[in-house]
Design an enzyme around this catalytic site. Sequence first.
Site, PDB file in Angstrom:
ATOM      1  N   CYS A   1      31.055  24.898  19.926  1.00  0.00           N
ATOM      2  CA  CYS A   1      30.122  25.389  20.937  1.00  0.00           C
ATOM      3  C   CYS A   1      30.481  26.834  21.305  1.00  0.00           C
ATOM      4  O   CYS A   1      31.641  27.238  21.220  1.00  0.00           O
ATOM      5  CB  CYS A   1      30.173  24.503  22.177  1.00  0.00           C
ATOM      6  SG  CYS A   1      28.980  24.983  23.457  1.00  0.00           S
TER       7      CYS A   1
ATOM      8  N   ASP B   1      30.571  27.993  24.210  1.00  0.00           N
ATOM      9  CA  ASP B   1      31.150  27.987  25.565  1.00  0.00           C
ATOM     10  C   ASP B   1      32.425  28.850  25.621  1.00  0.00           C
ATOM     11  O   ASP B   1      33.328  28.711  24.787  1.00  0.00           O
ATOM     12  CB  ASP B   1      31.481  26.539  25.952  1.00  0.00           C
ATOM     13  CG  ASP B   1      31.799  26.396  27.430  1.00  0.00           C
ATOM     14  OD1 ASP B   1      31.058  25.682  28.119  1.00  0.00           O
ATOM     15  OD2 ASP B   1      32.797  27.005  27.886  1.00  0.00           O
TER      16      ASP B   1
HETATM   17 ZN   LIG Z   1      29.100  23.525  25.123  1.00  0.00          ZN
END
Ligand SMILES: [Zn+2]
Length: 213
Positions: free
Chosen positions: A42, A44
Amino acid sequence: MRKYKQLLLANKAWSFELKDESPDFFSRQVAGQKPDFLWIGCSDSRVSPEQMTMTPPGGMFIHRNIANLVNDDDMNLMSVLQYAVDVLEVKHVILCGHHGCGGIKAALSGGAPAGPVDDWLGNARAVYHAHTSEIESVADDDARVNRFVEVNVRDQLVRLARTSIVQNRWASGGQLVLHGWVYDLRDGLLKPLLDLDPSKPLDEVKAPERVLV
Ligand SMILES: [Zn+2]
Protein backbone atom coordinates in the site's frame (compact mmCIF):
# COMPACT_ATOMS: atom_id res chain seq x y z
CA MET A 1 14.11 25.35 8.56
CA ARG A 2 11.52 24.41 5.95
CA LYS A 3 10.58 20.77 6.31
CA TYR A 4 11.43 19.81 2.74
CA LYS A 5 14.94 21.17 3.28
CA GLN A 6 15.33 18.74 6.17
CA LEU A 7 14.93 15.93 3.64
CA LEU A 8 17.93 17.17 1.69
CA LEU A 9 19.97 17.59 4.86
CA ALA A 10 19.06 14.10 6.07
CA ASN A 11 20.01 12.72 2.67
CA LYS A 12 23.50 14.28 2.90
CA ALA A 13 24.01 12.74 6.34
CA TRP A 14 22.83 9.34 5.05
CA SER A 15 25.16 9.45 2.06
CA PHE A 16 28.17 10.53 4.15
CA GLU A 17 27.47 7.84 6.73
CA LEU A 18 27.23 5.07 4.13
CA LYS A 19 30.42 6.20 2.38
CA ASP A 20 32.14 6.32 5.74
CA GLU A 21 31.07 2.78 6.62
CA SER A 22 31.59 1.34 3.16
CA PRO A 23 33.62 3.48 0.74
CA ASP A 24 32.63 1.39 -2.31
CA PHE A 25 28.90 1.32 -1.46
CA PHE A 26 27.78 3.66 -4.23
CA SER A 27 30.14 2.27 -6.88
CA ARG A 28 28.59 -1.14 -6.18
CA GLN A 29 25.14 0.43 -6.58
CA VAL A 30 26.09 1.82 -9.97
CA ALA A 31 27.18 -1.64 -11.12
CA GLY A 32 23.57 -2.89 -11.19
CA GLN A 33 20.76 -4.43 -9.18
CA LYS A 34 19.94 -8.03 -8.34
CA PRO A 35 17.17 -7.86 -5.73
CA ASP A 36 15.78 -11.06 -4.26
CA PHE A 37 12.29 -9.69 -3.67
CA LEU A 38 9.46 -7.88 -5.38
CA TRP A 39 7.30 -6.02 -2.87
CA ILE A 40 3.73 -5.00 -3.71
CA GLY A 41 2.26 -2.90 -0.93
CA CYS A 42 0.00 0.00 0.00
CA SER A 43 1.08 3.61 -0.57
CA ASP A 44 0.33 4.42 3.09
CA SER A 45 3.12 6.58 4.54
CA ARG A 46 3.30 4.47 7.70
CA VAL A 47 4.17 1.28 5.84
CA SER A 48 7.80 1.48 4.77
CA PRO A 49 8.90 -1.86 3.30
CA GLU A 50 12.64 -1.33 3.28
CA GLN A 51 12.80 0.25 6.73
CA MET A 52 10.67 -2.35 8.46
CA THR A 53 12.60 -5.24 6.94
CA MET A 54 16.02 -3.57 7.33
CA THR A 55 16.60 -4.02 3.60
CA PRO A 56 19.46 -1.94 2.15
CA PRO A 57 19.19 -0.22 -1.25
CA GLY A 58 19.27 -2.87 -3.99
CA GLY A 59 17.46 -5.53 -1.97
CA MET A 60 13.90 -4.99 -3.08
CA PHE A 61 12.03 -4.06 -6.28
CA ILE A 62 8.93 -2.15 -5.20
CA HIS A 63 5.45 -1.28 -6.41
CA ARG A 64 2.94 0.52 -4.21
CA ASN A 65 -0.63 1.62 -4.74
CA ILE A 66 -3.65 2.43 -2.58
CA ALA A 67 -4.82 -0.79 -0.85
CA ASN A 68 -2.23 -3.00 -2.63
CA LEU A 69 -4.56 -3.96 -5.47
CA VAL A 70 -3.72 -6.16 -8.47
CA ASN A 71 -5.40 -5.43 -11.81
CA ASP A 72 -4.10 -7.24 -14.86
CA ASP A 73 -4.85 -4.16 -17.00
CA ASP A 74 -2.69 -1.96 -14.72
CA MET A 75 0.32 -1.32 -16.95
CA ASN A 76 2.26 0.14 -14.05
CA LEU A 77 2.04 -2.97 -11.88
CA MET A 78 2.21 -5.42 -14.79
CA SER A 79 5.42 -3.87 -16.14
CA VAL A 80 6.97 -3.93 -12.66
CA LEU A 81 5.95 -7.59 -12.30
CA GLN A 82 7.26 -8.52 -15.73
CA TYR A 83 10.62 -6.84 -15.17
CA ALA A 84 11.00 -8.31 -11.68
CA VAL A 85 10.11 -11.87 -12.71
CA ASP A 86 11.51 -12.10 -16.25
CA VAL A 87 14.60 -9.87 -16.07
CA LEU A 88 15.61 -9.57 -12.41
CA GLU A 89 14.42 -13.14 -11.75
CA VAL A 90 13.22 -12.48 -8.22
CA LYS A 91 12.37 -15.68 -6.37
CA HIS A 92 9.82 -14.17 -4.01
CA VAL A 93 6.95 -11.74 -4.46
CA ILE A 94 5.51 -10.29 -1.27
CA LEU A 95 2.06 -8.71 -1.40
CA CYS A 96 1.45 -6.87 1.84
CA GLY A 97 -1.66 -5.25 3.29
CA HIS A 98 -1.78 -3.44 6.60
CA HIS A 99 -3.79 -2.81 9.74
CA GLY A 100 -6.32 0.02 9.41
CA CYS A 101 -5.81 0.50 5.65
CA GLY A 102 -7.61 3.72 4.65
CA GLY A 103 -8.30 2.43 1.14
CA ILE A 104 -9.98 -0.68 2.50
CA LYS A 105 -11.89 1.40 5.04
CA ALA A 106 -13.19 3.61 2.22
CA ALA A 107 -14.16 0.58 0.12
CA LEU A 108 -16.09 -0.79 3.09
CA SER A 109 -17.96 2.31 4.13
CA GLY A 110 -17.80 4.74 1.21
CA GLY A 111 -16.10 8.05 1.85
CA ALA A 112 -13.43 7.88 -0.85
CA PRO A 113 -13.00 11.19 -2.66
CA ALA A 114 -14.90 11.15 -5.97
CA GLY A 115 -12.65 10.69 -8.97
CA PRO A 116 -9.63 8.44 -9.43
CA VAL A 117 -9.53 7.17 -5.83
CA ASP A 118 -13.14 6.01 -5.91
CA ASP A 119 -12.64 4.45 -9.36
CA TRP A 120 -9.46 2.72 -8.19
CA LEU A 121 -11.22 1.12 -5.23
CA GLY A 122 -13.67 -0.74 -7.50
CA ASN A 123 -11.38 -3.78 -7.28
CA ALA A 124 -11.54 -3.70 -3.46
CA ARG A 125 -15.33 -3.34 -3.51
CA ALA A 126 -15.43 -6.46 -5.71
CA VAL A 127 -13.48 -8.31 -3.00
CA TYR A 128 -16.06 -7.15 -0.45
CA HIS A 129 -18.96 -8.35 -2.61
CA ALA A 130 -17.28 -11.74 -3.10
CA HIS A 131 -16.75 -12.20 0.66
CA THR A 132 -19.50 -10.11 2.27
CA SER A 133 -20.56 -12.71 4.82
CA GLU A 134 -16.95 -13.43 5.89
CA ILE A 135 -16.24 -9.72 6.38
CA GLU A 136 -19.60 -8.80 7.92
CA SER A 137 -19.36 -11.68 10.41
CA VAL A 138 -16.95 -9.50 12.42
CA ALA A 139 -18.93 -7.26 14.81
CA ASP A 140 -16.35 -4.65 15.77
CA ASP A 141 -15.87 -1.86 13.19
CA ASP A 142 -12.05 -1.76 13.28
CA ALA A 143 -11.74 -5.55 13.35
CA ARG A 144 -14.10 -5.75 10.33
CA VAL A 145 -11.78 -3.46 8.35
CA ASN A 146 -8.82 -5.64 9.34
CA ARG A 147 -10.61 -8.82 8.26
CA PHE A 148 -11.33 -7.14 4.92
CA VAL A 149 -7.60 -6.26 4.72
CA GLU A 150 -6.70 -9.95 5.19
CA VAL A 151 -9.28 -11.26 2.72
CA ASN A 152 -8.14 -8.60 0.25
CA VAL A 153 -4.52 -9.82 0.47
CA ARG A 154 -5.73 -13.33 -0.29
CA ASP A 155 -7.76 -12.26 -3.34
CA GLN A 156 -5.07 -9.95 -4.73
CA LEU A 157 -2.44 -12.69 -4.29
CA VAL A 158 -4.62 -15.12 -6.27
CA ARG A 159 -5.08 -12.45 -8.96
CA LEU A 160 -1.31 -12.11 -9.08
CA ALA A 161 -0.89 -15.87 -9.39
CA ARG A 162 -3.31 -15.94 -12.34
CA THR A 163 -1.34 -13.37 -14.39
CA SER A 164 0.38 -14.76 -17.48
CA ILE A 165 3.72 -13.55 -16.09
CA VAL A 166 3.48 -15.75 -12.97
CA GLN A 167 1.81 -18.63 -14.82
CA ASN A 168 4.56 -18.68 -17.47
CA ARG A 169 7.26 -18.68 -14.81
CA TRP A 170 5.62 -21.58 -13.00
CA ALA A 171 5.00 -23.49 -16.27
CA SER A 172 8.69 -23.21 -17.16
CA GLY A 173 9.70 -24.65 -13.79
CA GLY A 174 11.16 -21.39 -12.53
CA GLN A 175 11.30 -20.93 -8.79
CA LEU A 176 8.82 -18.27 -7.67
CA VAL A 177 6.81 -18.13 -4.46
CA LEU A 178 4.08 -15.58 -3.78
CA HIS A 179 3.68 -14.51 -0.16
CA GLY A 180 0.65 -12.74 1.32
CA TRP A 181 1.48 -10.76 4.47
CA VAL A 182 -0.04 -8.00 6.58
CA TYR A 183 1.77 -5.32 8.53
CA ASP A 184 0.43 -4.57 11.99
CA LEU A 185 0.69 -0.85 12.78
CA ARG A 186 0.16 -1.61 16.47
CA ASP A 187 3.39 -3.53 17.02
CA GLY A 188 5.42 -3.01 13.82
CA LEU A 189 5.32 -6.73 12.98
CA LEU A 190 4.79 -8.38 9.62
CA LYS A 191 2.35 -11.27 9.91
CA PRO A 192 2.27 -13.95 7.18
CA LEU A 193 -1.16 -15.03 5.91
CA LEU A 194 -0.55 -17.47 3.06
CA ASP A 195 1.93 -18.59 0.39
CA LEU A 196 1.20 -19.63 -3.19
CA ASP A 197 3.36 -21.80 -5.43
CA PRO A 198 2.63 -24.10 -8.39
CA SER A 199 1.70 -26.99 -6.08
CA LYS A 200 -1.40 -25.18 -4.78
CA PRO A 201 -4.53 -25.18 -6.97
CA LEU A 202 -5.74 -21.57 -7.08
CA ASP A 203 -9.42 -22.56 -6.93
CA GLU A 204 -8.81 -24.10 -3.50
CA VAL A 205 -7.14 -21.18 -1.73
CA LYS A 206 -9.15 -20.63 1.43
CA ALA A 207 -9.66 -17.42 3.40
CA PRO A 208 -6.60 -17.03 5.65
CA GLU A 209 -6.65 -17.38 9.42
CA ARG A 210 -7.16 -14.07 11.22
CA VAL A 211 -3.86 -12.55 12.36
CA LEU A 212 -4.83 -8.88 12.89
CA VAL A 213 -6.65 -9.59 16.14
ZN1 LIG B 1 -3.39 1.18 3.02
